[in-house]
Every structure is written in C-alpha cells, then in structure tokens.
Design an enzyme around this catalytic site. Structure first.
Site, short mmCIF file in Angstrom:
data_model
loop_
_atom_site.label_atom_id
_atom_site.label_comp_id
_atom_site.label_asym_id
_atom_site.label_seq_id
_atom_site.Cartn_x
_atom_site.Cartn_y
_atom_site.Cartn_z
N HIS A 82 60.06 45.63 90.21
CA HIS A 82 61.26 45.76 89.37
C HIS A 82 62.28 46.77 89.89
O HIS A 82 63.47 46.48 89.95
CB HIS A 82 60.85 46.16 87.96
CG HIS A 82 59.88 45.22 87.33
ND1 HIS A 82 60.01 43.86 87.43
CD2 HIS A 82 58.77 45.43 86.57
CE1 HIS A 82 59.03 43.28 86.77
NE2 HIS A 82 58.26 44.21 86.25
N LYS A 110 60.01 57.13 76.62
CA LYS A 110 60.13 55.79 77.19
C LYS A 110 61.59 55.62 77.58
O LYS A 110 62.47 55.66 76.71
CB LYS A 110 59.73 54.74 76.15
CG LYS A 110 59.90 53.31 76.66
CD LYS A 110 59.41 52.31 75.63
CE LYS A 110 59.75 50.88 76.00
NZ LYS A 110 59.29 50.46 77.31
#
Ligand SMILES: NC(=O)c1ccc[n+]([C@@H]2O[C@H](COP(=O)([O-])OP(=O)(O)OC[C@H]3O[C@@H](n4cnc5c(N)ncnc54)[C@H](OP(=O)(O)O)[C@@H]3O)[C@@H](O)[C@H]2O)c1
Length: 514
Positions: free
Chosen positions: A258, A360
């Site tokens: 990614h 996150k």
C-alpha cells in the site's frame, strides 16, 4: 482515448474463492453498490467458484446477510436483480477436470446472457493457489485472443482479464515467478494487480491536488522539500492473525504494497494525461529510481520493532500464541528511502507502518525546507525566538480526510511577532455522495479496460527490489533485540525516533507535540 470514457462492457465475473471472507464481505456487496449506482451492465453475471458444494440459491442466501450488513438501507429490488445474476459452481480450480467444468459453465452463462465471450477472473483464494489456477485457466483454453490495440475492430473482440489480489508474491523471486506465470496466459494489458488502497479518495485527490493546481509543482522537488513522511499506523495488535502475520510482517503487509502506491503518487512526474499508459509509466519510474539500500548499512536506514506486553493481559507480540519462538517479524517498520533522480536526489522519504501504536492514522507529511534567509533575524523582538518554522503540508487520509498547510504569519499587534498558522481544508466535503466499498469502482475499471489504478509488472518487481534489503539477511542487525522493543500505545521503538533525529528531523507527532 481516455479510458474514463470507455463503456463498461458486460462480462462474466468469475470469482475463485467464492466461499471465502473477501468475496462475502467485500466483493459481492461492492457489486451490489455498483448495480445500485447504475454502473453494472444488466447482463453482467457473477460466477463464484470454490470447492464446497452448494446451489446457486444456497450461495445467494449465504451472501444476502453480508450485503445487508454492508448496506443498512439495502434496496430490495436492486438486490433481487443482482442476486438473480449470481451463480455458483463447486470445483477445485487447481485440477484439470475442475477448470474444464468451470469453462463449460462460463460458456452456458455467456450464451444465456450474451456477454460476448468477455470474462473477468478474480483470484480471491490463498496466494499459493494463484499460479496453479492461472495455469489451469490457460490449459482450459479460457483465454482466447485478447482485445489487442491492433484488433481490426476493437469494439467487437472479446476479452479475458484477470484481477489478482494482494499479496503479490512474498519476495522479489516469488513475485517474478507469479508474473511469469500470469504472462504465459494473459497479456500485460489484461492483468489487473489490485490494491484497494488506491481507491481511497484522498490518494486520487493527491493527483488532482498536484496537477490541477499551479502552485505546487514549482516547489515539489528536492530544492524546496526537506523530506516526506508516509505513515499508516494503527492502535490494534495482530489479534487472531498471528500465524499469517508471523510470515508477513509490516513491510510486506503494508509498506511494499500500500504505502509504495501512495509514494508513487507523491513522487511521480506529471503524466502526459490521465490515461493508464501515462500514469503507470510515471509510477514505474518512481520505484525504478529508488537507490538500493547498502546491504552492509541496512540498520542505518530503518527502524524495526515488536510491541511488548501491555500489562493488562496482552502478552505482547513475541509471546502471543502462533508466533514462532525467537520470531524477528516486525510489527513496526520505518524505512528511509532515497531517490537517484533529478527531482528527489537528497530528499529522503520515510515510510512507516505499525501496530499497537498511540493513534490510528494514515497520512502524508510533506516537510518543506526553511526559507533561504531569515529576513527578520535581527529584529530585537525576535532575538530569543526560535528560527522560522518551515512550511508543512499534511494530507490526512484517515481518520479524517483533510489537507492542512502550516505557514508563518504575523501575530496582530505592535511590532513583528511570527507564529505558525494551520490552514485546514476538509476533503470529505460532499456528504451527499454515498461512500462505496473500494473494490466496486476498481472492478468496474477492469470491466472498462482501465488499468490506471492497477500495478504494472515492473512496478511490483521494483517495489520488491527496494524492500528486499530490509527483509533478507542484510536486515539481521536491525532485527537483533527487536523483541518487546516498544510499548503498546507508544510511537514505536526508540530507533524510529533516532532514524529521523540523526538528521535533525522529527516525526510529525513529535512536531505537533502529541
Ligand atoms: N479477506 C480480506 O479482507 C482480504 C484483504 C486483502 C487481500 N485478501 C487476499 O484475498 C485472498 C482471499 O482471501 P480470503 O480472506 O477471502 O480467503 P479465505 O477466506 O481463505 O477464502 C478463500 C476460499 O478459497 C476457496 N478455495 C480454496 N481452495 C480452492 C480451490 N482449490 N479451488 C477453488 N476454491 C478454493 C475456499 O473455499 P472452499 O473451501 O469452498 O473451496 C476458501 O473459502 C487471499 O489471497 C488474501 O490474502 C483478503
């Protein structure tokens, strides 16, 4: 021709791995969303293939709760229509008999639905089955002459394409072997190496931001940019996936796949236009220009870590069930990459991913250099002030989608006092647009023949080449003492801070003071 204008051609979407998690949770709900958006041609058929015996109706009934879970306000008539086009065939796709039976089923569906021989294969099985299944597809004669650029009448030729899920190989060698197997059966133009990360709005908006504005391009280079940070970090641990994760680690799971895609869009040259050929060519040049990391100095270019126990029951990665004794698999990795090209020579890119970290967040931080000279340096009022803060641009991909630019501004009042200001633009501003599963638009792109957002063979191979020093024996020094070297809820091992600090740099969160 811009492929966005190409029609979505009806086909049979053959999903190998129909009983699996990805098919139920993502692929079929995504096809419902595409039908609801009016993008799925009415004669498209979905044929699921896996070994467990079940009828078409049984499979439809299995899938329905997943479609409902994904779409709280499921449109019953659209779902009924999509469900009526879903079929199932039980077969072991790695055997000759199995694949020949699949071929007959495809032929039947093709003649019923008039899909003109167009087939889109989707490999949603364990990666160890990719090559055996591709070989069977080839041997069963399922790939006829593709829609080549030189076809006499390209609108009238059938096509067969294949979408390949991540992981694309486990290292440079296995990726090359898989590419060769695919290449023996399919033309490169028919191979769609998917990375659903790319469908994220913000990643595409990077291209628009860079190339639909005049402001950035003149400063988007080593002359003005000090360094770039690309991070995808999370608070959760490995959970139940220890056996899988212990064979994989953060570099394979996130960085090589990614984050390299994001890297390519940040670092690429302007493509001639937004067509697959031009965009992909420029992406390849980015990975191709990464300097090989010196094998005897790998530890200087990375920080690797494993999270330790949290004191409330989680024993930490190394002591978790399913993790091999003495495992040196990284749950945290930060890599420092350099380019050997005119735009980026001397500007490092830091790619970071980790589990059980403080927050996150997925973001790209572009840190500019300070102004060439500080015109205000002799003002008495600034005598004890720190030097000017360099500009900084942050693309936040998650949890919020926004763009923020830090610049210096005069504080209102007597004399000159300078403070940094943060200008934030929300990018998820169109609340009326439904949020769709990333796979849907990508599958539609494949049906349209648009490879813009899919990875090419060379791009995949050069991305593996760039990360191999951090994975093979050369990384031993960076892996020694990895066990429990960072606390859950922290920002990773001390070596990550040191990676930037030894060049006088700081991670974004240190700069923000969080
Ligand atoms: N799940 C995700 O969110 C996700 C995300 C990114 C990438 N991926 C990748 O996508 C692929 C699929 O993932 P998954 O999580 O869906 O895996 P999965 O749950 O293990 O499903 C794979 C399915 O393949 C079928 N299968 C096994 N051998 C077969 C054979 N010889 N012929 C035909 N079918 C066979 C199995 O069903 P039967 O027992 O009925 O044959 C199984 O349910 C993997 O490569 C994974 O790494 C998954």
């Amino acid at each position: 021709m811009p492929t966005q204008n190409l029609p979505v051609e009806p086909c049979i979407l053959v999903i190998f791995g129909a009983s699996g998690d990805l098919t139920a949770r993502k692929l079929v709900p995504a096809m419902y969303e595409m039908a609801k958006a009016g993008l799925l041609p009415s004669n498209t058929r979905i044929l699921g293939v896996s070994r467990r015996p079940k009828s078409d109706d049984e499979w439809r009934a299995e899938l329905e709760p997943w479609a409902r879970k994904h779409n709280a306000d499921l449109d019953e008539s659209v779902w009924r229509d999509v469900a009526s086009r879903i079929h199932y065939h039980a077969a072991d796709a790695t055997t000759a008999d199995g694949m020949e039976a699949v071929a007959r089923r495809i032929e039947d569906l093709d003649s019923q639905a008039n899909t003109r021989g167009n087939v889109l294969f989707f490999l949603s099985v364990a990666s160890s089955l990719y090559e055996p299944i591709v070989e069977r597809i080839d041997a069963a004669g399922l790939v006829v002459e593709g829609k080549r650029w030189c076809s006499l009448d390209p609108t009238n030729a059938s096509w067969q394409r294949i979408i390949v899920e991540k992981p694309f190989g486990e290292d440079d060698q296995t990726a090359r072997a898989l590419n060769r197997t695919l290449g023996r059966a399919f033309e490169e133009e028919a191979i769609y190496r998917i990375d659903h990360y790319l469908a994220k709005e913000i990643v595409q908006s990077l291209l628009v931001f860079r190339f639909a504005n005049v402001l950035w391009e003149p400063v988007w280079n080593q002359q003005f940019i000090d360094h770039v940070q690309i991070s995808a970090v999370e608070t959760v641990g490995v959970g139940q996936r220890t056996a899988f994760y212990d064979q994989t680690g953060a570099i394979r799971d996130m960085i090589q796949s990614h984050l390299f895609q994001v890297l390519a869009f940040v670092a690429m040259e302007p493509p001639t236009d937004y067509t697959p050929h031009h965009v992909r060519n420029e992406k390849v040049k980015v990975t191709d220009a990464i300097c090989p990391t010196p094998l005897d100095r790998v530890a200087e270019f990375c920080a690797l870590g494993q999270y330790g126990p949290d004191g409330t029951g989680d024993p930490g990665y190394a002591a978790s069930e399913g993790v091999a004794a003495g495992s040196t698999t990284e749950t945290f990795a930060a890599l420092q990459l350099h380019f050997e090209n005119w735009r980026w020579a001397g500007t490092p890119f830091y790619l970071r991913s980790g589990k059980r970290l403080a927050e996150k967040r997925t973001e790209v931080v572009v840190q500019f250099k300070p102004p060439a000279a500080n015109l205000f340096r002799k003002l008495p009022i600034l005598a004890d002030a720190k030097s000017l803060e360099p500009n900084r641009l942050v693309f936040s991909i998650a949890p919020d989608e926004n763009l923020s630019l830090r610049f210096e501004a005069k504080r209102p009042g007597f004399g000159i006092r300078i403070d940094p200001l943060e200008m934030v633009a929300a990018l998820d501003r169109n609340g009326d647009e439904p949020v769709v599963e990333a796979y849907g638009p990508l599958i539609i792109d494949a049906m349209r023949g648009d490879q813009t957002l899919f990875k090419s063979r060379i791009e995949v191979e050069s991305a593996w080449d760039a990360v191999m020093p951090f994975l093979n024996d050369a990384s031993a020094a960076a892996r020694s003492g990895i066990r429990d070297n960072y606390a859950p809820g922290s920002w990773g091992p001390e070596s990550a801070r040191a990676l930037l600090a030894r060049h006088g740099r700081r991670w974004y969160e240190e700069d923000r003071g969080t």
